[in-house]
Design a protein around this motif. Sequence first.
Motif, PDB file in Angstrom:
ATOM      1  N   SER A  11      44.366  37.008  58.672  1.00  0.00           N
ATOM      2  CA  SER A  11      45.688  36.874  58.069  1.00  0.00           C
ATOM      3  C   SER A  11      45.602  36.024  56.805  1.00  0.00           C
ATOM      4  O   SER A  11      44.768  35.119  56.702  1.00  0.00           O
ATOM      5  N   THR A  12      46.477  36.303  55.847  1.00  0.00           N
ATOM      6  CA  THR A  12      46.508  35.505  54.623  1.00  0.00           C
ATOM      7  C   THR A  12      46.976  34.077  54.902  1.00  0.00           C
ATOM      8  O   THR A  12      46.897  33.216  54.025  1.00  0.00           O
ATOM      9  N   GLY A  13      47.439  33.817  56.111  1.00  0.00           N
ATOM     10  CA  GLY A  13      47.811  32.460  56.493  1.00  0.00           C
ATOM     11  C   GLY A  13      46.649  31.639  57.008  1.00  0.00           C
ATOM     12  O   GLY A  13      46.838  30.503  57.451  1.00  0.00           O
ATOM     13  N   THR A  34      40.332  43.916  51.254  1.00  0.00           N
ATOM     14  CA  THR A  34      41.390  42.938  50.996  1.00  0.00           C
ATOM     15  C   THR A  34      42.625  43.597  50.397  1.00  0.00           C
ATOM     16  O   THR A  34      42.529  44.573  49.649  1.00  0.00           O
ATOM     17  N   THR A  37      46.562  41.191  46.616  1.00  0.00           N
ATOM     18  CA  THR A  37      47.601  40.178  46.409  1.00  0.00           C
ATOM     19  C   THR A  37      46.957  38.821  46.149  1.00  0.00           C
ATOM     20  O   THR A  37      45.796  38.578  46.501  1.00  0.00           O
ATOM     21  N   GLU A  39      47.777  36.031  47.619  1.00  0.00           N
ATOM     22  CA  GLU A  39      47.564  35.357  48.896  1.00  0.00           C
ATOM     23  C   GLU A  39      46.237  35.782  49.521  1.00  0.00           C
ATOM     24  O   GLU A  39      45.489  34.956  50.055  1.00  0.00           O
ATOM     25  N   ALA A  40      45.929  37.066  49.457  1.00  0.00           N
ATOM     26  CA  ALA A  40      44.661  37.553  49.996  1.00  0.00           C
ATOM     27  C   ALA A  40      43.487  37.042  49.170  1.00  0.00           C
ATOM     28  O   ALA A  40      42.433  36.699  49.720  1.00  0.00           O
ATOM     29  N   ARG A  41      43.660  36.963  47.858  1.00  0.00           N
ATOM     30  CA  ARG A  41      42.587  36.453  46.994  1.00  0.00           C
ATOM     31  C   ARG A  41      42.247  35.002  47.338  1.00  0.00           C
ATOM     32  O   ARG A  41      41.091  34.595  47.297  1.00  0.00           O
ATOM     33  N   ARG A  42      43.238  34.219  47.705  1.00  0.00           N
ATOM     34  CA  ARG A  42      43.002  32.825  48.079  1.00  0.00           C
ATOM     35  C   ARG A  42      42.062  32.730  49.281  1.00  0.00           C
ATOM     36  O   ARG A  42      41.236  31.809  49.370  1.00  0.00           O
ATOM     37  N   ASP A  96      48.335  40.486  54.909  1.00  0.00           N
ATOM     38  CA  ASP A  96      49.450  39.647  55.339  1.00  0.00           C
ATOM     39  C   ASP A  96      49.645  39.765  56.850  1.00  0.00           C
ATOM     40  O   ASP A  96      49.186  40.740  57.469  1.00  0.00           O
TER      41      ASP A  96
END
Length: 207
Positions: A11-13, A34, A37, A39-42, A96
């Motif tokens: 998860s992106t979290g 991936t 986004t 968030e996913a890149r992070r 996500d």
Amino acid sequence: MSDHQPIYVVSTGASDDDVARLRARLGRGAAVLTAPTAEARRVVEPLVSGLGIKPRPEVELAPVRFPDVDRGHRLDDLVRAHAVHDRFRDVVVVADPATVTLLLRVLAPDQLPESGPVTRVGLPRGNRPVPFVPTLVAGVLLALVAGVMAIVLPWWLVPLLVVGTGLVLLVVPGQRTTGLTVLAASGVAAVVEFLGIAGSSRFPGSW
């Protein structure tokens, strides 16, 4: 899950610690899918850093406000298509939370992500095939070594040790393919030794 291909659904979290633990488990040949986004890149950038892995952005993994009824199956097809390309590499999917949950409902309905932001599931696979050329080379080398050692040791000792080693490796978790390779090499060595004897003066009726 030695007989299953590991699929890591992230998860992106996921926290930095989650990403670090997953990175420590990945091999250099892993496939990382991936969402396109920020968030996913992070999550992906520290995950692949230094591993020589190029992540693959997939539009299908992008967040969707109102997913259609077939989206879960399309996500499943996407992951399986990358997995079957090489059954002996890890596959990582970063998306996500909603997309992750939808994917797991189809890919592994008994393993939903309540336990955390990184879920490991497995797809069944067969045993890794025995490599032909390395086995052939190893068999020839083994025959040469056995021939030299037979000068100072009983002729049957080296082959017996090799076969015993192969049989032991068959029952060691994760070493079944190595065991099969050792046994196959011993078979090649036996054939090489027989041909060597057949072509020598020790074989009755030979020239």
